[in-house]
Scaffold this motif. Structure first.
Motif, PDB file in Angstrom:
ATOM      1  N   CYS A 183      -3.347  -3.660  -3.403  1.00  0.00           N
ATOM      2  CA  CYS A 183      -2.926  -4.582  -2.347  1.00  0.00           C
ATOM      3  C   CYS A 183      -3.983  -4.652  -1.246  1.00  0.00           C
TER       4      CYS A 183
ATOM      5  N   TYR B 238      -1.210   6.719  -3.428  1.00  0.00           N
ATOM      6  CA  TYR B 238       0.200   6.381  -3.607  1.00  0.00           C
ATOM      7  C   TYR B 238       0.769   7.183  -4.766  1.00  0.00           C
TER       8      TYR B 238
ATOM      9  N   ASP C  85       4.992   1.048  -4.715  1.00  0.00           N
ATOM     10  CA  ASP C  85       6.182   0.212  -4.755  1.00  0.00           C
ATOM     11  C   ASP C  85       5.957  -0.959  -5.697  1.00  0.00           C
TER      12      ASP C  85
ATOM     13  N   GLY D 267       3.502   0.701  -0.761  1.00  0.00           N
ATOM     14  CA  GLY D 267       2.419  -0.221  -1.055  1.00  0.00           C
ATOM     15  C   GLY D 267       1.851   0.056  -2.433  1.00  0.00           C
TER      16      GLY D 267
ATOM     17  N   TRP E  45       3.992  -5.413   1.699  1.00  0.00           N
ATOM     18  CA  TRP E  45       3.219  -4.182   1.759  1.00  0.00           C
ATOM     19  C   TRP E  45       2.054  -4.319   2.721  1.00  0.00           C
ATOM     20  N   PRO E  46       1.612  -3.259   3.304  1.00  0.00           N
ATOM     21  CA  PRO E  46       2.319  -1.991   3.368  1.00  0.00           C
ATOM     22  C   PRO E  46       3.483  -2.068   4.360  1.00  0.00           C
ATOM     23  N   THR E  47       4.520  -1.325   4.047  1.00  0.00           N
ATOM     24  CA  THR E  47       5.624  -1.115   4.976  1.00  0.00           C
ATOM     25  C   THR E  47       5.644   0.365   5.311  1.00  0.00           C
TER      26      THR E  47
ATOM     27  N   CYS F 251      -2.717  -3.456   2.093  1.00  0.00           N
ATOM     28  CA  CYS F 251      -2.594  -1.991   2.094  1.00  0.00           C
ATOM     29  C   CYS F 251      -3.946  -1.339   2.334  1.00  0.00           C
TER      30      CYS F 251
END
Length: 112
Positions: free
Chosen positions: A33, A7, A60, A29, A75-77, A36
């Motif tokens: 997470c 990320y 994020d 994400g 998350w995740p998106t 994620c």
């Protein structure tokens, strides 16, 4: 381009993303997470047949303007974009087929 594995700590401006012309997936994400981390093998598998799709992975969190501009809440998106426009969105994908289906909306799969 292949899938990014980390990320990015800093995000581009929303205007930069909206100005891109090709197929792109913006993934929001964090490294810590659990959802994620669980989605990463699925995302990697789906991207194997869509190497022309740019993959932007953005860290994020609260106060991060890019995620807020996309209305990210979980998350995740994954936001699937073509020509700077959102075509599809997946939140916490659990199956590689749903990621492949969304990728097919923005890109042709590689010939096997």
């Amino acid at each position: 381009m292949s899938m990014n594995i980390e990320y990015a700590k800093t995000a581009p401006a929303r205007a930069e993303i909206d100005a891109l012309s090709g197929p792109m997936v913006v993934e929001f994400g964090t490294d810590w997470c659990g959802f994620c981390r669980a989605a990463q093998p699925l995302i990697a598998q789906a991207f194997q047949d869509h190497r022309a799709v740019e993959h932007m992975k953005i860290e994020d969190g609260s106060g991060r303007p890019l995620g807020r501009s996309f209305g990210v809440k979980l998350w995740p998106t994954l936001v699937f974009m073509l020509g700077g426009k959102e075509v599809a969105r997946l939140v916490r994908p659990r199956d590689v087929s749903e990621i492949r289906d969304a990728l097919a909306l923005i890109d042709e799969p590689l010939a096997q």
